[in-house]
Design a protein around this motif. Structure first.
Motif, PDB file in Angstrom:
ATOM      1  N   THR A   1      18.573  -3.377  -1.285  1.00 47.68           N
ATOM      2  CA  THR A   1      18.730  -1.962  -0.990  1.00 47.68           C
ATOM      3  C   THR A   1      18.852  -1.161  -2.274  1.00 47.68           C
ATOM      4  OG1 THR A   1      20.171  -2.875   0.701  1.00 47.68           O
ATOM      5  CG2 THR A   1      19.918  -0.484   0.671  1.00 47.68           C
ATOM      6  N   LYS A   2      19.593  -1.722  -3.233  1.00 39.91           N
ATOM      7  CA  LYS A   2      19.830  -0.938  -4.444  1.00 39.91           C
ATOM      8  C   LYS A   2      18.623  -0.936  -5.378  1.00 39.91           C
ATOM      9  CE  LYS A   2      22.997  -0.282  -8.277  1.00 39.91           C
ATOM     10  NZ  LYS A   2      23.655   1.008  -8.114  1.00 39.91           N
ATOM     11  N   THR A   3      17.952  -2.075  -5.495  1.00 35.37           N
ATOM     12  CA  THR A   3      16.949  -2.171  -6.551  1.00 35.37           C
ATOM     13  C   THR A   3      15.523  -2.333  -6.051  1.00 35.37           C
ATOM     14  OG1 THR A   3      17.086  -4.563  -6.642  1.00 35.37           O
ATOM     15  CG2 THR A   3      18.641  -3.355  -8.004  1.00 35.37           C
ATOM     16  N   ASP A   4      15.349  -2.559  -4.745  1.00 37.24           N
ATOM     17  CA  ASP A   4      14.001  -2.817  -4.221  1.00 37.24           C
ATOM     18  C   ASP A   4      13.419  -4.127  -4.731  1.00 37.24           C
ATOM     19  OD1 ASP A   4      13.369  -0.971  -2.399  1.00 37.24           O
ATOM     20  OD2 ASP A   4      12.592   0.502  -3.822  1.00 37.24           O
TER      21      ASP A   4
ATOM     22  N   LYS B   1      22.207  -6.321  -0.101  1.00 42.11           N
ATOM     23  CA  LYS B   1      22.754  -5.265  -0.964  1.00 42.11           C
ATOM     24  C   LYS B   1      21.873  -5.084  -2.186  1.00 42.11           C
ATOM     25  CE  LYS B   1      27.631  -5.828   0.226  1.00 42.11           C
ATOM     26  NZ  LYS B   1      28.744  -6.724  -0.109  1.00 42.11           N
ATOM     27  N   PHE B   2      21.437  -6.207  -2.770  1.00 43.10           N
ATOM     28  CA  PHE B   2      20.625  -6.129  -3.985  1.00 43.10           C
ATOM     29  C   PHE B   2      19.283  -5.468  -3.687  1.00 43.10           C
ATOM     30  CE2 PHE B   2      18.257  -7.464  -7.690  1.00 43.10           C
ATOM     31  CZ  PHE B   2      19.218  -7.508  -8.688  1.00 43.10           C
TER      32      PHE B   2
ATOM     33  N   TYR C   1      27.536 -11.116  -9.882  1.00 37.48           N
ATOM     34  CA  TYR C   1      28.218 -10.465  -8.757  1.00 37.48           C
ATOM     35  C   TYR C   1      29.525 -11.186  -8.448  1.00 37.48           C
ATOM     36  CZ  TYR C   1      28.683  -8.872  -3.855  1.00 37.48           C
ATOM     37  OH  TYR C   1      29.134  -8.357  -2.670  1.00 37.48           O
TER      38      TYR C   1
ATOM     39  N   ASP D   1      22.689  -4.605 -12.416  1.00 35.52           N
ATOM     40  CA  ASP D   1      22.658  -4.073 -11.054  1.00 35.52           C
ATOM     41  C   ASP D   1      23.623  -4.830 -10.149  1.00 35.52           C
ATOM     42  OD1 ASP D   1      20.817  -2.238 -11.838  1.00 35.52           O
ATOM     43  OD2 ASP D   1      19.077  -3.446 -11.235  1.00 35.52           O
TER      44      ASP D   1
ATOM     45  N   GLU E   1      30.751  -1.172  -6.648  1.00 35.01           N
ATOM     46  CA  GLU E   1      30.688  -0.173  -5.577  1.00 35.01           C
ATOM     47  C   GLU E   1      31.340  -0.692  -4.303  1.00 35.01           C
ATOM     48  OE1 GLU E   1      26.527   0.627  -5.230  1.00 35.01           O
ATOM     49  OE2 GLU E   1      26.471   1.507  -7.254  1.00 35.01           O
ATOM     50  N   ASN E   2      31.278  -2.011  -4.082  1.00 36.36           N
ATOM     51  CA  ASN E   2      31.795  -2.581  -2.842  1.00 36.36           C
ATOM     52  C   ASN E   2      33.201  -3.158  -3.002  1.00 36.36           C
ATOM     53  OD1 ASN E   2      29.459  -2.425  -0.875  1.00 36.36           O
ATOM     54  ND2 ASN E   2      28.499  -3.327  -2.682  1.00 36.36           N
TER      55      ASN E   2
ATOM     56  N   ILE F   1      26.721  -3.273  -8.101  1.00 42.19           N
ATOM     57  CA  ILE F   1      26.853  -3.410  -6.638  1.00 42.19           C
ATOM     58  C   ILE F   1      28.246  -3.925  -6.291  1.00 42.19           C
ATOM     59  CG2 ILE F   1      26.052  -4.711  -4.626  1.00 42.19           C
ATOM     60  CD1 ILE F   1      23.265  -4.754  -6.024  1.00 42.19           C
TER      61      ILE F   1
END
Lengths: 288, 365, 288
Positions: free
Chosen positions: B283-286, B280-281, B297, B57, B64-65, B61
Motif C-alpha cells: 500500500t505504501k510503496t506499490d 502494508k508495504f 520492520y 519504507d 506509523e503503526n 511503516i
C-alpha cells in the motif's frame, strides 16, 4: 567432445565483442593519441537509446537501432567538439585530456542513471525465444551469431575505409603525424570530429548488441573499454589487424584461463595478460 | 597563486568547518529527554539504493503503526553507499550530532564497522547481516535468518526429493560465502555431495564458460546464490546452453523483478513475511518488500517493545533495553514468531517456497 | 565531538595518501593509479598480523612497510619501461590484480567477508582505543610523512625528480640514472601509503576488499589533482575538500537516488572545467 567446443565458441564470441570495442578505440586513439576513458560510455548510450526508442516510444526495432547508432555518433562528435577540441586548442597534454575524459565518463554515466535509473535492463524480452544453434556440441544463440557477423563486417569496413578511400588516407596521415598533416593543408580538427562520430557509433552499436545478448546498465562501459584497451595493446595500438588479433587472444585466454582456475580470477587474468605483454612485447603482436 | 584565490579557498574551508561544527555542537535539548532516537545506516544512493529505500519504507511503516507509547521515537536515516569509511562517518555523525540511542545497519560490511562503535558507546545495534561477527558484544544484535537455519531446511528438502548431487553457483559476496561454508559443514553428515562449485565476481555478465564447466558434473539441482542482475543473466545463459536441470536458491529468487524466470522452481526463504506486512508495504510503496525490509520492520518493533517494557519514568538506558531484548520470546513479527538467543541473534525460521504463476507461495513446512 | 574527531582522522589518513601520491604524480610526472593497492596491502598486513598473531601494532606497521617496499620495487621495475598513458594503464592493471588477490585469496584475507575485530594500538600505557588519542597518533605519522616529503622535494634528489618531470631525456644526458630516481620515489610513496593503510585498518577495526578498489585510487588521484600537483599543501587542501564535501551534503539533505547521481554529474563537470581552465588544480605548480 566434452567442454572444448563450447569453450572455443565462448572465446570467439567474447573475442568478437572485444574486437568491436578495440577497433573503434584504436581508431580514435591512433588519431588523437590520448586514452579516451569516455569511449566505453558510448556503448551504454547506444543501448539506452534503443531502449528508449523501442520500448518507450514504441518504434520499430530496426529504426530504433539505426537511430541509436546515429545518436551515439553525435554524442561522441559533440563531446569532441565542445570539450576535447577546446583542450587541444589550449595545447593540453594527453594526461589532461585523459583526466577530462574521466570527467566526461562520470557525468555521462550519471546522466543515464538519472534518466533511466541504474537498474539493469535487457533489450530482448524477459524469457528468450531466440533461435539456438548447435555446432559440434557447443551452442550459440542467434544474437551471438549476429555479434560475430557484425565484428567481421565492421572489420572489413574499417579496412576498406582506411586503406581504399581518400578519407582513409587523410586519417592515416593524421595518425602518422598530426603536425605534418596540418601543414599540408588537412583540416585535422574536422577529420578528428568525424573520427569521433564513427568510433562512437561503432561502440554504440556494440552496446546495442550486448543489450540484446545480455542487457544494459549505465556503468557497462568501463569494463568493456578496459577489455578493448587491453586487446588493442596486446595486438598493437593503431593496427586494425592487431586489434582483432588481440581481441581474440584475450577472449581465448580469459575463457581458457577460468577453465582450470576458479571464475572469480577472470579480470585478474585479463590484466595479467596485459602486463605480461607490456613487459615482453610492449608494442603488441603486430607492432607498427 | 594569487592572494585573492587564497582568500577564497580560506573562506570556503572556514565556512565548511563552521557549518559542520554548528551542527555538531548545536544544542539538541529542545527534544524531550524521553525521545528514543534510532539511527539507520543503509545504502540510500548508488546501485543498491533500492534496498536502502525498502528498509527506510519498512521502518517508516512500522513507525506509523506503532500505536500509543510512553516514549517518543524518532528515526534518522544516513547513507553509507556500503563503503566502510562512509559507514564509520555515518555512525559517528548519528552519535555526535543526533545522539542516537540505537543503530540499525544493513549488510555485513556496515554491520562489522558499526558493531565496535556501538559497543564502545553503549548503543544498541541491530545488524541485518548474515555474518555472525556482527552480533559480537553485549549491545549488538542480528536479525537475519542464520545460514545454518536456512541450510537445514534446504538439506531436508533435498533429502525429501532424493537429490544426491548438488551443483553450486555463487557470487563472491559475504552472504553467499557464509551460506556455502555452513552448508558444506552440514553436508558432511549426509549423503549429498557437492559435485561442482563455480564462483564469479559481482559485475560478471558472461557465465557461459563456468556453465560449460559444470555441465557434465551430473548435478541434479543447481543452487544459485547471486543478486540481480547476475542471477537473471546466469539463469538465462543456463537455459540457452540447454541446461534444464532444476535450480534452487536461498533468499535470492524473491528479490528478482523477473519471477517468471523461476516458474515452478522451489527455494528456501526466511520465513514468510506475514500477509499483514506485505499488504502494508504494498500500500505504501506499490512494490513488494525488498531484501531485509521485513527484518527492518521487525527490528523497529523489537526496539520499541524493549524500550516500552523498561519500567520507571526516566529514559531507558541501553543496559536496561538490552536486558529486555534478551528476554524476548515468541514476539509476533513480520517474519513469524521471534525469539532472541544468547548470542543476540533473533531466531527466525526458514521455509520452502515455490514460484507458482509468477508469485512466491509457501509449500508448508 | 566524536564526529569531528572521526572526520579529522579520515582527513589525516587521506592527506597522508595525497601527499605521498603527489611525490610520484606531481613531482615526478608519472600518473600512477595504483595507490589504493599499497594502501590496501598496508591495511591487510596490519589486519592479518593483529588478528591472527600476537604481534603488536608497530611491528605489524613495519611488516606492512617491508612487504610494500618489496612489492613496489617489483612493480616499479616493471613500470620503469613506461611513460604517459601506458604508465597509467599498467598501474591501473596492477591495482585490479591486487584487488583480485584481496578478494580471492580467502585463506589469507578472508575474501569478501573482510577481517573484523582488528585491535587498536596500545603504547607506553596510552590506549589508542580512545579516538582523540588515535587522532594524535595519526597526526604524528602524517607530520612525519609530510616533513619527509618536504625534505625529499627540496633536496637535490627532489630537484632531479622535477627535472625528470620537465624533460627526462635532457636530465639523462647529464648522466643521471633517471630509472633509479623514479624507482626510489615510487617505493617511498608506496611505503607511505602502507602507513596510511595500517592506520585505517586499526582505526576502523574492520576492512574488506571494497575499500581498496580502483575507484579508491581514482579518489586519491582526484584529491591531488584538485588540490594541486607538485604542491604538498595542495594535497592537504584536496583531502580536506573531498572528505568534508559528502559530509556537508548529509546536512543539506538528499535521500533520493537522483541526488547522488546529480553529485556524480557535478563531480564530472568539475573535472572537465578544472582541466579546461585550471589544469594545475587549486594551488598546484605543475600541469599534467
Amino acid at each position: 567432445m566434452g567442454i572444448l567446443p563450447q569453450l572455443i565458441l565462448n572465446s570467439i564470441i567474447a573475442g568478437a565483442i572485444y574486437t568491436l570495442v578495440a577497433l573503434s578505440f584504436n581508431l580514435i586513439y591512433s588519431t588523437t593519441k590520448f586514452f579516451n576513458l569516455a569511449h566505453g560510455v558510448m556503448a551504454a548510450i547506444g543501448g539506452y537509446a534503443v531502449f528508449y526508442f523501442s520500448k518507450t516510444l514504441g518504434l520499430d526495432i530496426h529504426i530504433a537501432i539505426v537511430l541509436g547508432v546515429i545518436l551515439t555518433g553525435f554524442v561522441g562528435f559533440g563531446v569532441d567538439k565542445f570539450i576535447y577540441l577546446q583542450l587541444r586548442k589550449r595545447k593540453a597534454s594527453n594526461m589532461v585530456l585523459l583526466v577530462a575524459s574521466l570527467g566526461v565518463m562520470t557525468a555521462l554515466q550519471a546522466i543515464i542513471a538519472i534518466l533511466f535509473s541504474s537498474r539493469f535492463k535487457t533489450l530482448s524480452g524477459n524469457i528468450d525465444t531466440q533461435k539456438i544453434f548447435t555446432i559440434l556440441g557447443g551452442v550459440i544463440t542467434q544474437t551471438q551469431l549476429v555479434i560475430l557477423l557484425s565484428a567481421v563486417l565492421i572489420m572489413a569496413g574499417f579496412v576498406i575505409f582506411l586503406y581504399k578511400t581518400q578519407f582513409g588516407k587523410t586519417v592515416r596521415a593524421i595518425s602518422d603525424d598530426e603536425e605534418v598533416a596540418r601543414i599540408i593543408g588537412i583540416n585535422t580538427n574536422k577529420i578528428i570530429g568525424y573520427i569521433f562520430f564513427i568510433g562512437s557509433a561503432v561502440t554504440g552499436f556494440t552496446g546495442i548488441l550486448i543489450g540484446f545478448d545480455v542487457g544494459i546498465e549505465p556503468t557497462m562501459g568501463l569494463s568493456l573499454l578496459l577489455k578493448g584497451v587491453i586487446a588493442s595493446i596486446v595486438g598493437g595500438v593503431g593496427n586494425i589487424y592487431g586489434g582483432v588479433l588481440g581481441a581474440f587472444l584475450l577472449g581465448f585466454v580469459e575463457n581458457f584461463g577460468i577453465w582450470k582456475i576458479s571464475g572469480e580470477w577472470k579480470d585478474a587474468i585479463a590484466f595479467a595478460l596485459l602486463i605480461v605483454f607490456l613487459i615482453f612485447r610492449p608494442r603488441g603482436i603486430m607492432n607498427k | 597563486m594569487k592572494q585573492s584565490t587564497k582568500w577564497i579557498i580560506g573562506v570556503i574551508v572556514a565556512v565548511a568547518v563552521v557549518a559542520i561544527g554548528y551542527f555538531v555542537l548545536k544544542d539538541s535539548s529542545d527534544i524531550s529527554a524521553k525521545t528514543i532516537k534510532i539511527g539507520v545506516i543503509a545504502p540510500m544512493t548508488g546501485d543498491l539504493a533500492f534496498m536502502g529505500e525498502g528498509i527506510r519504507d519498512a521502518i517508516l511503516i512500522a513507525k506509523e503503526n506503532m500505536g500509543n507509547t510512553k516514549n517518543r521515537y524518532e528515526v534518522i536515516f544516513e547513507d553509507d553507499q556500503l563503503d566502510a569509511k562512509m559507514s564509520a562517518s555515518a555512525a559517528n555523525k548519528l552519535l555526535s550530532v543526533d545522539k542516537v540511542d540505537a543503530f540499525v545497519t544493513f549488510s555485513s560490511v556496515t554491520g562489522n564497522v558499526v558493531a565496535p562503535i556501538a559497543e564502545q558507546n553503549k548503543a544498541v545495534h541491530f545488524g541485518i547481516a548474515s555474518d555472525s561477527n556482527v552480533a559480537k558484544g553485549k549491545y549488538n544484535f542480528i536479525h537475519w535468518t542464520p545460514p545454518s537455519e536456512e541450510n537445514k531446511v534446504l538439506i531436508a528438502e533435498l533429502q525429501r526429493r532424493g537429490i544426491r548431487k548438488l551443483g553450486i553457483f555463487k557470487g563472491n559476496a559475504p552472504g553467499a560465502i557464509a551460506v556455502i561454508d555452513d552448508l558444506k559443514e552440514q553436508l558432511k553428515d549426509t549423503n549429498i555431495e557437492v559435485v561442482t562449485e563455480q564462483v564469479f565476481n559481482s559485475g560478471e555478465k558472461d557465465f557461459r564458460t563456468i556453465i560449460a564447466k559444470s555441465k557434465d558434473s551430473g548435478s541434479e539441482i543447481y543452487l544459485l546464490l547471486a543478486f540481480s542482475p547476475e542471477l537473471e543473466i546466469l539463469v538465462k545463459q543456463m537455459r540457452e546452453t540447454g541446461i534444464t536441470t532444476p535450480i534452487t536458491s536461498i533468499e535470492n529468487f524473491e528479490m528478482s523483478e523477473q519471477l517468471d524466470l523461476f516458474e515452478g522452481e522451489w527455494y528456501v526463504n526466511s520465513a514468510d513475511p506475514t500477509a499483514d506486512f506485505i499488504n502494508k508495504f504494498n500500500t505504501k510503496t506499490d512494490k513488494s518488500p525488498t531484501l531485509g525490509a521485513a527484518n527492518a520492520y521487525d527490528i523497529f518493533n523489537l526496539i520499541v517493545a524493549a524500550n516500552e517494557k523498561v519500567e520507571g519514568t526516566s529514559k531507558p538506558t541501553s543496559d536496561q533495553v538490552v536486558t529486555e531484548l534478551m528476554k524476548i520470546t515468541n514476539f509476533s513479527g513480520a517474519l513469524g514468531n521471534l525469539s532472541v538467543n544468547e548470542d543476540g541473534i533473533i531466531v527466525s525460521k526458514a521455509a520452502v517456497r515455490i514460484i507458482k504463476d509468477g508469485k512466491p507461495v509457501t509449500v508448508g513446512n | 565531538m566524536e564526529y569531528l574527531i572521526h572526520l579529522a582522522i579520515l582527513f589525516v589518513i587521506y592527506a597522508t595518501l595525497g601527499v605521498s601520491l603527489n611525490l610520484v604524480v606531481g613531482y615526478t610526472g608519472l600518473l600512477s593509479v595504483t595507490h589504493a593497492a599499497f594502501y590496501g596491502i598496508g591495511a591487510y598486513t596490519t589486519a592479518i598480523f593483529l588478528t591472527k598473531s600476537g604481534v603488536g601494532f608497530f611491528s605489524s606497521l613495519v611488516s606492512g612497510i617491508v612487504i610494500v617496499v618489496v612489492i613496489s620495487f617489483l612493480v616499479g621495475v616493471v613500470l620503469s619501461k613506461f611513460k604517459g598513458d601506458y604508465y597509467a594503464l599498467v598501474t591501473f592493471g596492477f591495482n585490479a590484480i591486487i584487488f583480485a588477490v584481496f578478494l580471492n585469496w580467502q585463506n589469507l584475507t578472508n575474501g569478501s567477508l573482510g577481517v573484523p575485530g582488528i585491535s587498536r594500538p596500545e603504547l607506553f600505557g596510552i590506549n589508542f582505543a580512545n579516538n582523540f588519542n588515535f587522532l594524535i597518533l595519526a597526526l604524528i605519522f602524517f607530520v612525519l610523512v609530510y616533513f619527509a616529503s618536504r625534505f625529499i622535494v627540496n633536496s637535490s634528489f627532489g630537484r632531479v625528480l622535477k627535472a625528470i618531470r620537465e624533460d627526462e631525456t635532457a636530465i639523462a644526458v647529464f648522466g643521471y640514472k633517471t630509472l633509479s630516481f623514479k624507482l626510489v620515489v615510487f617505493i617511498i610513496s608506496a611505503a607511505m601509503a602502507a602507513v596510511a593503510g595500517s592506520l585505517f585498518a586499526s582505526y576502523i577495526t574492520f576492512i574488506d576488499p571494497s575499500s581498496f578498489q580502483l575507484t579508491e585510487s581514482m579518489f586519491i588521484l582526484a584529491i591531488i589533482i584538485l588540490g594541486g600537483l607538485g604542491n604538498l599543501r595542495g594535497s592537504i587542501l584536496g583531502a580536506l575538500f573531498l572528505i568534508l564535501l559528502p559530509e556537508i551534503l548529509r546536512f543539506v539533505g538528499f535521500s533520493s537516488d537522483i541526488d547522488a547521481q546529480m553529485r556524480q554529474v557535478v563531480y564530472g563537470i568539475i573535472l572537465i572545467l578544472l582541466m579546461l581552465y585550471r589544469p594545475q588544480g587549486l594551488i598546484g605548480e605543475y600541469k599534467l
